[in-house]
Design an enzyme around this catalytic site. Sequence first.
Site, PDB file in Angstrom:
ATOM      1  N   GLU A   1       1.175  -1.584   0.071  1.00 29.39           N
ATOM      2  CA  GLU A   1      -0.365   0.121   0.032  1.00 29.39           C
ATOM      3  C   GLU A   1       1.204   1.313   0.042  1.00 29.39           C
ATOM      4  O   GLU A   1       0.402   1.860   0.640  1.00 29.39           O
ATOM      5  CB  GLU A   1      -1.043   0.569   1.234  1.00 29.39           C
ATOM      6  CG  GLU A   1      -2.423  -0.066   0.960  1.00 29.39           C
ATOM      7  CD  GLU A   1      -2.656  -2.093   0.760  1.00 29.39           C
ATOM      8  OE1 GLU A   1      -3.557  -1.989   1.035  1.00 29.39           O
ATOM      9  OE2 GLU A   1      -1.087  -2.869   1.181  1.00 29.39           O
TER      10      GLU A   1
ATOM     11  N   TYR B   1       3.611   2.000   1.683  1.00 28.88           N
ATOM     12  CA  TYR B   1       4.544   2.358   3.099  1.00 28.88           C
ATOM     13  C   TYR B   1       5.611   2.133   3.396  1.00 28.88           C
ATOM     14  O   TYR B   1       6.348   1.788   1.693  1.00 28.88           O
ATOM     15  CB  TYR B   1       3.524   1.478   4.687  1.00 28.88           C
ATOM     16  CG  TYR B   1       2.090   2.110   4.150  1.00 28.88           C
ATOM     17  CD1 TYR B   1       1.996   3.268   4.931  1.00 28.88           C
ATOM     18  CD2 TYR B   1       0.655   1.418   3.923  1.00 28.88           C
ATOM     19  CE1 TYR B   1       0.117   3.457   5.297  1.00 28.88           C
ATOM     20  CE2 TYR B   1      -0.204   1.412   4.405  1.00 28.88           C
ATOM     21  CZ  TYR B   1      -0.204   2.632   5.585  1.00 28.88           C
ATOM     22  OH  TYR B   1      -1.511   3.166   5.677  1.00 28.88           O
TER      23      TYR B   1
ATOM     24  N   ARG C   1       2.274  -8.903   4.661  1.00 32.63           N
ATOM     25  CA  ARG C   1       2.202  -8.302   3.594  1.00 32.63           C
ATOM     26  C   ARG C   1       2.349  -7.908   2.787  1.00 32.63           C
ATOM     27  O   ARG C   1       2.896  -6.800   2.722  1.00 32.63           O
ATOM     28  CB  ARG C   1       0.572  -7.124   4.898  1.00 32.63           C
ATOM     29  CG  ARG C   1      -0.072  -6.557   3.185  1.00 32.63           C
ATOM     30  CD  ARG C   1      -1.623  -6.109   4.490  1.00 32.63           C
ATOM     31  NE  ARG C   1      -2.095  -5.379   3.277  1.00 32.63           N
ATOM     32  CZ  ARG C   1      -3.733  -5.265   3.834  1.00 32.63           C
ATOM     33  NH1 ARG C   1      -4.462  -4.728   5.245  1.00 32.63           N
ATOM     34  NH2 ARG C   1      -4.536  -3.894   3.026  1.00 32.63           N
TER      35      ARG C   1
ATOM     36  N   HIS D   1      -1.375   4.563  -1.869  1.00 28.07           N
ATOM     37  CA  HIS D   1      -2.961   4.552  -1.598  1.00 28.07           C
ATOM     38  C   HIS D   1      -3.296   6.512  -2.490  1.00 28.07           C
ATOM     39  O   HIS D   1      -3.206   6.687  -2.178  1.00 28.07           O
ATOM     40  CB  HIS D   1      -2.567   6.073   0.142  1.00 28.07           C
ATOM     41  CG  HIS D   1      -3.051   4.916   0.710  1.00 28.07           C
ATOM     42  ND1 HIS D   1      -4.446   3.947   1.177  1.00 28.07           N
ATOM     43  CD2 HIS D   1      -2.496   4.215   2.136  1.00 28.07           C
ATOM     44  CE1 HIS D   1      -4.496   3.034   2.097  1.00 28.07           C
ATOM     45  NE2 HIS D   1      -2.690   3.765   2.834  1.00 28.07           N
TER      46      HIS D   1
ATOM     47  N   GLN E   1     -17.694   5.884   3.958  1.00 31.30           N
ATOM     48  CA  GLN E   1     -18.263   6.863   4.448  1.00 31.30           C
ATOM     49  C   GLN E   1     -17.960   7.250   6.166  1.00 31.30           C
ATOM     50  O   GLN E   1     -17.303   8.172   6.487  1.00 31.30           O
ATOM     51  CB  GLN E   1     -19.722   6.806   3.588  1.00 31.30           C
ATOM     52  CG  GLN E   1     -20.008   7.347   3.032  1.00 31.30           C
ATOM     53  CD  GLN E   1     -21.625   7.653   2.835  1.00 31.30           C
ATOM     54  OE1 GLN E   1     -21.863   8.201   3.443  1.00 31.30           O
ATOM     55  NE2 GLN E   1     -22.386   7.901   1.397  1.00 31.30           N
TER      56      GLN E   1
END
Length: 773
Positions: A168, A170, A218, A256, A343
């Site tokens: 992701e 990082y 991961r 991201h 949300q």
Amino acid sequence: MTLMTTPQLLSPLSIRGREFRNRVIMGSMHTGLEDSLDDIPKLAAYFKERAEGGVAAIVTGGYAPTLAGNLTPYGLPFDNEDISDAHRAVTSAVHDGGALAILQLLHSGRYGYHPMAKSASDTQSPISPFPASALTEEEIWDTINAYATAASYAARAGYDGVQIMGSEGYLINQFLAARTNSREDNWGGSVEKRQNFPVEIVKAVRAAVPDDFIVDYRISVLELVEDGQTQEEVFALASRLEEAGVDMFSSGIGWHEAKIPTIVTSVPRAAFTWATKALREHVSVPVVASNRINTADVAENVLADGHADFVSMARPLLADAQFVNRVAAGDAQLINHCIACNQACLDHTFSNKRSTCLVNPRACYETELVLGPTRTTKNVGVIGAGVAGLFAAEALAERGHKVTVFEAANRAGGQFQLAMRIPGKEEFVSTLTAVQERLKRADVYIEYGQRKTPEELLEQGFDEVIVATGVSPRIPKFEGVEDGLAGRLLDADGQGVQVITYADLISGKKQAGQAVAVIGAGGIGFDVAEFLLDAPVAQPGETASSATDASSEQDYVPHPQSIDEWRTQWGVVDSTDVVGNLGRPQPHKAPRQIVMLQRKTSSLGKGLGKTTGWVHRAAVLMGGALQVPGVSYEKVAKDGLHITVPSDSRALKYLFGGGDAGEQAAAKAAEAAAAEGQDRIAITLPVDTVVLCTGQESVRPEGWEPTAPEKSDDLSAEWASEGASSDASSNAAPEPASNTHDPRVHIIGGADVAAELDAKRAIRQAVETAAKI
């Protein structure tokens, strides 16, 4: 949902002597409860409810191994005895529920939202305001040792394993990709050297923990960014990591900062498990699939088809802690499914708020929003079977009250009946079907075709009444709107302009023509634009749908995109040697001309969801819709929609037809306006349909009005285009509806406040109200 057996999903599997009782792992998700030791009891209660719900293992939110690795300045590194001892409450809660506990170790790298950010090289993330400085050789080894120390503290706290976050985007991912690693030492300069950092971390962690301690990594199976890793590089990395001591691989998808959506509701279910399967073929340890796996049948198929050994679910277990237990009991139809709206979960996370869930407001509030048994059973009437009314009824029944729901229409769902018809939001139907099934099990009945008032129910003997009558579209007041709604701007052959509300369009009562103006660019405006990208084009005289019967509308759900169609649209390829697996997007073009308009001068869609808004904006742009801010609406007439726009509008040349001719015409119009001392240009849009997405008004029983009158929507009122859902509401939310008439009457949801069509607020208000009765 297809009801099926789930032999793979419910089968156990052991790793290093620790048994996973089934194949469902609760994936890591930062909730905001990780950042203070004072919140540990809340975190433990949140995890315990999911463990008791049947999951095999729970992975915590990310904990940094160092202070510089924190996502925010307020985070708590997992680097001392105090935090280790505090987490014994977490691991005990998980173990008491029958699940394994795994701590995620995450170093934010350049994603750190603080000036201490570190990365492989001097660089700055596009999603952080702080530049990151390159780690020195000494700092690299200190960081590696910090991972090992954190893992040892996790074992001390009673965790069964750690998950090393290597995806992701990082820190570890930043070392692996040429995109963020320009080093020329032992930690960069070649693919093999860029891989040294994670390999050394795994070696250090493995050496620091007991033999029966699980090391999960991961791994980024798809980068989805330029200058990211190829799949071939990922396979080579996995082999080295397995040799270094990794016991299982969890799949990570995208960075991201990627410009391809990975978890929003428009992404097809299990869209990326093919990449996990490709990894599985190159390693000998179990692998975990993730992203958009939110139903029992999808999860079972992922396992049965050999794509993975486990499935990871994060948001689905926010939505329903009892997910696995329901599946095991053969009650999958009761699952309160995640609708991937983001949300209340990720949008909250990226706004430094505590996460929860739109369809389950108790998530992360287990110790505060308690639905304990009532001391006095009451007879409660609920007026309205939209989601606010349905969830209020469920919470009331859970507490032991006797509940009856009265709905004026002949179907339940309210605004969710519209939402589920938007392409990419088909999953909203699962919320309605499941909550109605749960209400049946609780002996709560919905009486349709019943338009009740609070007074009537009180006279009939109900002890309490909840009014959840929802909203209706707000109609703006400028010339021609009423005539357009009434069909008076169409001639006998259907030529001219029709004006329709978003509700009539989406429900199928009316159809849009070839050239459509969408007035309002909040959430509903974008929903309508996406609806129009695929909806059939009405020919003159055929503006009404043949499916106007409400009973036929109830079961209608648009066909979602297939994985192949979605990958073609966004440009995701499966070639193992393609950098980042990025190809050329081939979006579907709309069958009609669409122009989106708003009064505010800011960019359209600016107020959409923090983590999903960009997806909706991109989808509409890819579909060819024109977006115009700064619009004043003059009138609707038979020849089109008359507007004025700023003379320096960036959309001006497109309003004049585009191309060189449009640019020349726009320049002439701007010059003419300047010569007359005007800064706006009048334009008539030759549209055949105007769709009103101009906000909502509360629907309440007569006499139950707000304590302060709502502002009128005249030409001088500023239409709110930045809200979650409207472009024509008043500047501020109206005052909540008055219940001073009788304290036994409670007005909730859109009937209370309609300034924003907000299901998150409505459902939470419903459950909170039920908790107090």
